[in-house]
Design a protein around this motif. Structure first.
Motif, short mmCIF file in Angstrom:
data_model
loop_
_atom_site.label_atom_id
_atom_site.label_comp_id
_atom_site.label_asym_id
_atom_site.label_seq_id
_atom_site.Cartn_x
_atom_site.Cartn_y
_atom_site.Cartn_z
N GLN A 1 10.55 -1.01 10.24
CA GLN A 1 11.46 0.10 10.56
C GLN A 1 12.00 0.74 9.28
OE1 GLN A 1 14.69 -1.14 13.04
NE2 GLN A 1 15.54 0.91 13.22
N GLU A 2 12.44 -0.07 8.33
CA GLU A 2 12.96 0.47 7.07
C GLU A 2 11.87 1.18 6.27
OE1 GLU A 2 15.57 -2.01 4.70
OE2 GLU A 2 16.19 -3.08 6.51
N CYS A 3 10.68 0.63 6.26
CA CYS A 3 9.56 1.27 5.55
C CYS A 3 9.21 2.62 6.18
CB CYS A 3 8.34 0.35 5.53
SG CYS A 3 8.50 -1.03 4.38
N ARG A 4 9.23 2.67 7.51
CA ARG A 4 8.96 3.93 8.21
C ARG A 4 9.99 4.99 7.82
NH1 ARG A 4 7.26 1.28 12.38
NH2 ARG A 4 9.29 1.00 13.33
N THR A 5 11.25 4.59 7.75
CA THR A 5 12.32 5.51 7.36
C THR A 5 12.10 6.03 5.94
OG1 THR A 5 13.89 4.43 8.85
CG2 THR A 5 14.82 5.75 7.06
N SER B 1 15.65 -4.18 2.87
CA SER B 1 16.16 -5.52 3.16
C SER B 1 14.95 -6.44 3.34
CB SER B 1 17.03 -5.52 4.41
OG SER B 1 16.23 -5.33 5.56
N ALA B 2 15.21 -7.75 3.39
CA ALA B 2 14.11 -8.72 3.52
C ALA B 2 13.99 -9.26 4.94
CB ALA B 2 14.31 -9.86 2.54
N GLY B 3 14.74 -8.70 5.87
CA GLY B 3 14.61 -9.13 7.26
C GLY B 3 14.84 -10.62 7.43
N ASN B 4 13.87 -11.31 8.01
CA ASN B 4 13.98 -12.73 8.33
C ASN B 4 13.64 -13.66 7.16
OD1 ASN B 4 14.65 -12.07 11.00
ND2 ASN B 4 12.49 -11.95 11.56
N MET B 5 13.29 -13.14 6.01
CA MET B 5 12.97 -13.99 4.87
C MET B 5 14.25 -14.49 4.20
SD MET B 5 9.53 -12.27 3.20
CE MET B 5 10.46 -11.32 2.06
N ASN C 1 0.87 -1.18 0.00
CA ASN C 1 0.00 0.00 0.00
C ASN C 1 0.91 1.23 0.00
OD1 ASN C 1 0.62 0.71 2.84
ND2 ASN C 1 -0.61 -1.09 3.33
N SER C 2 0.36 2.37 -0.32
CA SER C 2 1.20 3.57 -0.49
C SER C 2 1.90 3.99 0.80
CB SER C 2 0.38 4.72 -1.06
OG SER C 2 -0.62 5.11 -0.15
N ALA C 3 1.35 3.61 1.95
CA ALA C 3 1.97 3.97 3.23
C ALA C 3 3.11 3.02 3.61
CB ALA C 3 0.91 3.97 4.33
N LEU C 4 3.30 1.95 2.82
CA LEU C 4 4.31 0.94 3.12
C LEU C 4 4.16 0.40 4.54
CD1 LEU C 4 7.48 2.62 1.53
CD2 LEU C 4 5.99 0.90 0.50
N ALA C 5 2.92 0.30 4.97
CA ALA C 5 2.65 -0.01 6.37
C ALA C 5 2.26 -1.46 6.64
CB ALA C 5 1.54 0.91 6.88
N GLY C 6 2.30 -2.31 5.64
CA GLY C 6 1.81 -3.66 5.86
C GLY C 6 0.30 -3.63 5.83
N GLY C 7 -0.30 -4.73 5.56
CA GLY C 7 -1.76 -4.78 5.46
C GLY C 7 -2.20 -6.21 5.34
N ALA D 1 9.11 -11.04 7.33
CA ALA D 1 10.35 -10.28 7.40
C ALA D 1 10.68 -9.83 8.82
CB ALA D 1 10.28 -9.06 6.48
N GLY D 2 9.65 -9.58 9.61
CA GLY D 2 9.88 -9.14 10.98
C GLY D 2 9.98 -7.64 11.11
N PRO D 3 10.30 -7.15 12.32
CA PRO D 3 10.25 -5.72 12.62
C PRO D 3 11.22 -4.85 11.83
CG PRO D 3 11.09 -6.97 14.50
CD PRO D 3 10.62 -7.96 13.49
N ILE D 4 12.31 -5.41 11.32
CA ILE D 4 13.26 -4.61 10.56
C ILE D 4 12.60 -4.02 9.32
CG2 ILE D 4 14.20 -6.56 9.25
CD1 ILE D 4 16.28 -3.60 10.48
N LEU D 5 11.68 -4.78 8.71
CA LEU D 5 11.00 -4.28 7.51
C LEU D 5 10.13 -3.08 7.84
CD1 LEU D 5 10.55 -4.70 4.48
CD2 LEU D 5 8.63 -6.16 5.05
#
Length: 174
Positions: free
Chosen positions: A47-51, A70-74, A24-30, A41-45
């Motif tokens: 965090q990177e999307c928020r940045t 990055s892909a985090g835990n994937m 989604n445009s907010a890069l917020a997961g959904g 991917a976990g919390p790193i994703l």
């Protein structure tokens, strides 16, 4: 020239260089693949999307644009986020949907990814008709001329989607 392959799989488990997220445009997961990728991917994703939202895309990632994290835990190295168009029954959005694939492949080239896996962009909650979405995906990927990417996987989320991809591939290859 890249090879285009169709598989039915869980995109979050694939060992490829880059996985594309139908974001989604907010890069917020959904929901759908977006939520699955964020969970895997976990919390790193997050965090990177928020940045990215705070620095590069304060108004949100535009439809058709693509950006990597990055892909985090994937098992993949990167996630390439792209926002597909929401189906509006006009039939005029195929070019914009194709741009999602083209821009994602371009980003994959820029980051040095030799393999990329796509979900069926816009065919979930964005309500793009499955047969049309898969045809745009196949046509765009067959016509792509990446410099670095050698393998393009079109990942079906169901047997129905896999059939739609294969039908489009058969029709487009003649």
């Amino acid at each position: 020239m890249a090879t285009v392959e169709i598989i039915q799989a869980d995109i979050t488990t694939l060992t490829v260089d880059a996985v594309v997220n139908a974001a989604n445009s907010a890069l917020a997961g959904g929901g759908g693949v977006d939520g699955a990728i964020h969970r895997a991917a976990g919390p790193i994703l997050d965090q990177e999307c928020r940045t990215i939202r705070q620095t590069r895309y304060r108004s949100g990632l535009p439809t058709g644009a693509a950006v990597a994290t990055s892909a985090g835990n994937m098992p993949a190295k990167w996630v390439i986020h792209t926002v597909g168009p929401v189906w509006d029954n006009s039939g005029t959005q195929d070019g914009l949907l194709g741009t999602c694939y083209t821009n994602s492949i371009n980003v994959a080239d820029e980051i040095g990814a030799t393999s990329i896996a796509f979900p069926t962009i816009s065919a979930g909650v964005f309500a793009y008709p499955l047969e049309r979405a898969t045809r745009v995906a196949v046509e765009t990927c067959l016509n792509a001329r990446p410099d670095v990417v050698r393998t393009i996987l079109l990942v079906a989320f169901s047997a129905k989607a896999e059939r739609a991809y294969n039908k489009a591939l058969k029709e487009l290859k003649g």
